[in-house]
Design a protein around this motif. Sequence first.
Motif, PDB file in Angstrom:
ATOM      1  N   VAL A  24      19.610  18.448  10.859  1.00 29.19           N
ATOM      2  CA  VAL A  24      19.369  17.673  12.082  1.00 29.19           C
ATOM      3  C   VAL A  24      18.163  16.800  11.774  1.00 29.19           C
ATOM      4  O   VAL A  24      17.058  17.308  11.537  1.00 29.19           O
ATOM      5  N   THR A  25      18.392  15.493  11.748  1.00 35.43           N
ATOM      6  CA  THR A  25      17.354  14.581  11.269  1.00 35.43           C
ATOM      7  C   THR A  25      17.089  13.444  12.255  1.00 35.43           C
ATOM      8  O   THR A  25      17.849  13.250  13.196  1.00 35.43           O
ATOM      9  N   GLN A  26      16.032  12.723  12.044  1.00 33.53           N
ATOM     10  CA  GLN A  26      15.552  11.725  12.984  1.00 33.53           C
ATOM     11  C   GLN A  26      15.355  10.360  12.316  1.00 33.53           C
ATOM     12  O   GLN A  26      14.236   9.912  12.106  1.00 33.53           O
ATOM     13  N   PRO A  27      16.428   9.657  11.999  1.00 30.60           N
ATOM     14  CA  PRO A  27      16.288   8.369  11.338  1.00 30.60           C
ATOM     15  C   PRO A  27      15.622   7.297  12.201  1.00 30.60           C
ATOM     16  O   PRO A  27      15.212   6.260  11.683  1.00 30.60           O
ATOM     17  N   GLY A  28      15.459   7.546  13.477  1.00 30.66           N
ATOM     18  CA  GLY A  28      14.715   6.617  14.327  1.00 30.66           C
ATOM     19  C   GLY A  28      13.276   6.451  13.871  1.00 30.66           C
ATOM     20  O   GLY A  28      12.635   5.433  14.150  1.00 30.66           O
ATOM     21  N   PHE A  29      12.764   7.444  13.145  1.00 33.36           N
ATOM     22  CA  PHE A  29      11.412   7.323  12.597  1.00 33.36           C
ATOM     23  C   PHE A  29      11.319   6.171  11.597  1.00 33.36           C
ATOM     24  O   PHE A  29      10.249   5.626  11.376  1.00 33.36           O
ATOM     25  N   ILE A  30      12.429   5.820  10.954  1.00 31.07           N
ATOM     26  CA  ILE A  30      12.433   4.678  10.037  1.00 31.07           C
ATOM     27  C   ILE A  30      12.076   3.418  10.822  1.00 31.07           C
ATOM     28  O   ILE A  30      11.257   2.614  10.386  1.00 31.07           O
ATOM     29  N   TYR A  31      12.702   3.262  11.978  1.00 32.50           N
ATOM     30  CA  TYR A  31      12.416   2.106  12.831  1.00 32.50           C
ATOM     31  C   TYR A  31      10.977   2.157  13.332  1.00 32.50           C
ATOM     32  O   TYR A  31      10.219   1.207  13.207  1.00 32.50           O
ATOM     33  N   GLN A  32      10.610   3.286  13.881  1.00 34.43           N
ATOM     34  CA  GLN A  32       9.312   3.440  14.547  1.00 34.43           C
ATOM     35  C   GLN A  32       8.138   3.492  13.577  1.00 34.43           C
ATOM     36  O   GLN A  32       7.092   2.898  13.826  1.00 34.43           O
ATOM     37  N   ASN A  33       8.274   4.227  12.475  1.00 33.76           N
ATOM     38  CA  ASN A  33       7.150   4.467  11.551  1.00 33.76           C
ATOM     39  C   ASN A  33       7.358   3.868  10.168  1.00 33.76           C
ATOM     40  O   ASN A  33       6.559   4.122   9.263  1.00 33.76           O
ATOM     41  N   GLY A  34       8.418   3.127   9.979  1.00 36.44           N
ATOM     42  CA  GLY A  34       8.774   2.634   8.658  1.00 36.44           C
ATOM     43  C   GLY A  34       7.683   1.855   7.953  1.00 36.44           C
ATOM     44  O   GLY A  34       7.461   2.041   6.747  1.00 36.44           O
ATOM     45  N   ALA A  35       6.998   0.970   8.665  1.00 32.85           N
ATOM     46  CA  ALA A  35       5.930   0.183   8.036  1.00 32.85           C
ATOM     47  C   ALA A  35       4.838   1.105   7.500  1.00 32.85           C
ATOM     48  O   ALA A  35       4.319   0.904   6.399  1.00 32.85           O
ATOM     49  N   LYS A  36       4.531   2.145   8.268  1.00 31.59           N
ATOM     50  CA  LYS A  36       3.527   3.125   7.831  1.00 31.59           C
ATOM     51  C   LYS A  36       4.032   3.904   6.610  1.00 31.59           C
ATOM     52  O   LYS A  36       3.286   4.132   5.666  1.00 31.59           O
ATOM     53  N   TYR A  37       5.314   4.301   6.621  1.00 34.91           N
ATOM     54  CA  TYR A  37       5.872   5.007   5.465  1.00 34.91           C
ATOM     55  C   TYR A  37       5.755   4.149   4.211  1.00 34.91           C
ATOM     56  O   TYR A  37       5.409   4.642   3.144  1.00 34.91           O
ATOM     57  N   LEU A  38       6.081   2.861   4.331  1.00 34.49           N
ATOM     58  CA  LEU A  38       6.032   1.971   3.167  1.00 34.49           C
ATOM     59  C   LEU A  38       4.623   1.868   2.584  1.00 34.49           C
ATOM     60  O   LEU A  38       4.464   1.681   1.383  1.00 34.49           O
ATOM     61  N   LYS A  39       3.619   2.040   3.423  1.00 31.85           N
ATOM     62  CA  LYS A  39       2.227   1.988   2.954  1.00 31.85           C
ATOM     63  C   LYS A  39       1.731   3.336   2.448  1.00 31.85           C
ATOM     64  O   LYS A  39       0.917   3.396   1.537  1.00 31.85           O
TER      65      LYS A  39
END
Length: 168
Positions: A24-39
Amino acid sequence: RIEHCSECPPEVLKEVKASGAMVVTQPGFIYQNGAKYLKQVSGSLIPHLYPLASLSRAGIVWAGSTDTPVSGINIAHAIYASSTRKTEDGQTLGVEQKVSIAESLTAWTQSSAYSCFRERQLGSVKSGQLADIILLKEDPRSMESENLKNVEVMMTVVGGRVVWMGQS
């Protein structure tokens, strides 16, 4: 059942598969936090964040979740991120992990019901199942992925009762 599975490189994917668990996963975090993940996330892990396509190819059932209240409740953002892998500011994160709109919809309906052992009561629109549904202004299956993030929820029905009605 494994929650999140947000970082899942191939060696972990093999262990998940061997366990027989679903994710059970939350790919919405890609939208919401993606810029932070990339950094902040190691470049070697970026291709393995919320690895929807890899889970599917491995035959691992995965369900979608928003993880509200930790994240935004907008399901359209989560389905958009699943099928485009785009962040809120338009960057792409792990494009090789995107899945089809149809697969995303299954994750938030049938697979979500399966994840809590309620597939006989929830997850599809058919006789004998509870009417826990949302009515969208447009059919996401006929939309371009890029437009998914803006699809409007018109109504929410829980147990056959309207619990929220949009303004349109």
